[in-house]
Scaffold this motif. Structure first.
Motif, PDB file in Angstrom:
ATOM      1  N   ILE A 236     -83.978  63.008  41.658  1.00  0.00           N
ATOM      2  CA  ILE A 236     -83.773  62.161  40.486  1.00  0.00           C
ATOM      3  C   ILE A 236     -84.988  61.242  40.340  1.00  0.00           C
ATOM      4  CG2 ILE A 236     -82.467  60.428  41.798  1.00  0.00           C
ATOM      5  CD1 ILE A 236     -80.793  59.991  39.227  1.00  0.00           C
ATOM      6  N   ARG A 304     -75.795  52.554  33.730  1.00  0.00           N
ATOM      7  CA  ARG A 304     -76.514  53.632  33.050  1.00  0.00           C
ATOM      8  C   ARG A 304     -76.483  53.438  31.547  1.00  0.00           C
ATOM      9  NH1 ARG A 304     -75.853  60.180  34.150  1.00  0.00           N
ATOM     10  NH2 ARG A 304     -77.176  60.888  32.411  1.00  0.00           N
ATOM     11  N   GLY A 306     -77.665  55.834  28.696  1.00  0.00           N
ATOM     12  CA  GLY A 306     -78.230  57.152  28.461  1.00  0.00           C
ATOM     13  C   GLY A 306     -78.766  57.702  29.770  1.00  0.00           C
ATOM     14  N   ASP A 307     -80.042  58.099  29.776  1.00  0.00           N
ATOM     15  CA  ASP A 307     -80.640  58.633  31.001  1.00  0.00           C
ATOM     16  C   ASP A 307     -81.400  57.580  31.802  1.00  0.00           C
ATOM     17  OD1 ASP A 307     -79.609  61.142  30.772  1.00  0.00           O
ATOM     18  OD2 ASP A 307     -81.429  62.092  30.010  1.00  0.00           O
ATOM     19  N   ASN A 320     -84.309  57.758  36.488  1.00  0.00           N
ATOM     20  CA  ASN A 320     -84.349  58.560  35.273  1.00  0.00           C
ATOM     21  C   ASN A 320     -83.432  59.749  35.482  1.00  0.00           C
ATOM     22  OD1 ASN A 320     -84.915  60.108  33.045  1.00  0.00           O
ATOM     23  ND2 ASN A 320     -87.100  60.366  33.481  1.00  0.00           N
ATOM     24  N   HIS A 321     -82.290  59.734  34.811  1.00  0.00           N
ATOM     25  CA  HIS A 321     -81.310  60.798  34.990  1.00  0.00           C
ATOM     26  C   HIS A 321     -81.723  62.104  34.324  1.00  0.00           C
ATOM     27  CE1 HIS A 321     -78.067  58.568  36.991  1.00  0.00           C
ATOM     28  NE2 HIS A 321     -78.412  57.532  36.247  1.00  0.00           N
ATOM     29  N   GLY A 322     -82.835  62.115  33.619  1.00  0.00           N
ATOM     30  CA  GLY A 322     -83.282  63.368  33.016  1.00  0.00           C
ATOM     31  C   GLY A 322     -84.401  63.184  32.010  1.00  0.00           C
ATOM     32  N   SER A 323     -84.068  62.581  30.878  1.00  0.00           N
ATOM     33  CA  SER A 323     -85.052  62.514  29.789  1.00  0.00           C
ATOM     34  C   SER A 323     -85.289  61.097  29.294  1.00  0.00           C
ATOM     35  CB  SER A 323     -84.601  63.399  28.624  1.00  0.00           C
ATOM     36  OG  SER A 323     -83.328  62.986  28.132  1.00  0.00           O
ATOM     37  N   ALA A 324     -85.060  60.111  30.148  1.00  0.00           N
ATOM     38  CA  ALA A 324     -85.339  58.731  29.740  1.00  0.00           C
ATOM     39  C   ALA A 324     -86.833  58.552  29.502  1.00  0.00           C
ATOM     40  CB  ALA A 324     -84.871  57.755  30.814  1.00  0.00           C
TER      41      ALA A 324
END
Length: 359
Positions: A236, A304, A306-307, A320-324
């Motif tokens: 992550i 959290r 969003g990301d 950053n959970h993905g696309s932040a």
């Protein structure tokens, strides 16, 4: 292709920063041979604009694309530089992975860097940030720093006093457009002088069944603790601890302790430049507070948007959970800092360098 370095235009940087932000560089220079650095820096498009030196990308946040050239040093040599009795100086190139550097010194039977195990990044970034963990700062182990001075267009060798080290700070960090760290010399020893008094190390060694540890066992204990407490950037996106532990006057710390007895407070030992500030105990009139405790007390742990979020395992770590985007993470960090200041009257400062925005 030029000897000693490579050029890439419109280069993606997502894999070059541990937050996993999809920034792009107008020009990326990869320096394989430091001797080619003057030639690379003399390129018209490089000399005319800003240069961002990028190591492992573990201590920065891209809030926007870098404006000019991104430069990455790829040299990764390490060797014994000199030896006198039990005292040994090790020289490591800036592009070498930091943990690989630590493990190499331990394999040579050297003591001094074990408490700094598993810190992400490169050797070149270590003096810039004055990295520290578990009671040890890298300034305590630095013999000299070799750097390129862009003002004089000359290589220089700086002793520790010249580096103006402070807590998570240095001359290199305060003057990022001037210095390019090329290599670092470390003063180490074959005679163990272990630092075991930092919270958690002794307990971890005991859980490992080790009564009389050496430097390798301390490194293993630190590595085990860090892997439990801090999320892996490969799993992550994160840059480790996002905020510095704040340093406040002792009177402020005492007042906070009166209202919040559980707040961790630590003494602050003086740097040489601050010698006039310390008392007979060798401690300044300042105290260091736990930023993680302050942030957790404000309810941010596991938050959290969003990301963009805060690790559920460690309140100091933004994730950053993905696309932040970098902007989203920066906005979250600012809101966290504002809430801590509003409740405790304590200002938080980020550890990572922020590209494309001011704090």
């Amino acid at each position: 292709m030029n000897p000693g370095f490579r050029q890439r235009r419109d280069a993606g940087l997502r894999s070059r920063n541990t937050f996993g932000i999809g920034a792009r560089a107008p020009l990326l220079l990869e320096i394989d041979d430091p001797a080619a650095l003057p030639l690379a820096l003399a390129l018209p498009e490089v000399s005319a604009g800003p240069v961002l030196v990028l190591g492992g990308g573990s201590n920065l946040l891209f809030a926007a694309d870098p404006a000019g050239t991104v430069l990455a040093l790829r040299n990764q040599r390490i060797a014994l530089h000199s030896e006198q009795g039990d005292s040994v100086v090790v020289r490591a190139d800036a592009g070498l992975d930091w943990h690989a550097c630590v493990q190499w010194t331990l394999a040579q039977g050297l003591c001094g860097l074990e408490n700094l195990s598993l810190i992400p990044g490169t050797v070149g970034a270590a003096p810039i940030q004055n990295i520290g963990a578990y009671g040890v700062e890298v300034r305590d182990r630095i013999h000299a720093v070799e750097a390129w001075d862009r003002e004089t267009a000359m290589p220089v060798r700086l002793n520790p006093d010249d580096c103006a080290f402070a807590y998570r700070d240095s001359r290199f960090k305060r003057e990022p457009d001037r210095w390019i760290v090329l290599a670092v010399e470390f003063a180490l020893s074959r005679t163990p002088s272990l630092h075991l008094d930092y919270a958690g190390i002794a307990a971890e060694l005991e859980s490992m069944g080790i009564d009389t540890p050496g430097a390798k066992q301390v490194s293993e204990a630190v590595t085990r603790i860090r892997r439990r407490k801090l999320p892996d950037p490969a799993a992550i996106g994160n840059a480790g601890s996002f905020f510095k532990n704040p340093v406040v006057p002792a009177t402020h710390a005492d007042a906070l302790l009166g209202d919040h007895p559980g707040l961790p407070v630590f003494p602050v030992a003086p740097f040489p430049a601050d010698a006039a500030l310390h008392d007979a105990s060798g401690v300044t009139g300042l105290r260091k507070l736990s930023a993680a405790w302050l942030i957790d007390a404000c309810g941010w742990k596991g938050h959290r948007d969003g990301d963009a979020g805060v690790s559920a395992d460690h309140a100091l770590v933004l994730v950053n959970h993905g696309s932040a985007s970098g902007r989203q993470l920066l906005d979250l960090a600012r809101r966290i800092a504002a809430s801590v200041e509003a409740r405790f009257g304590v200002a938080l400062e980020p550890e990572p360098r922020i590209i494309g925005a001011d704090w």
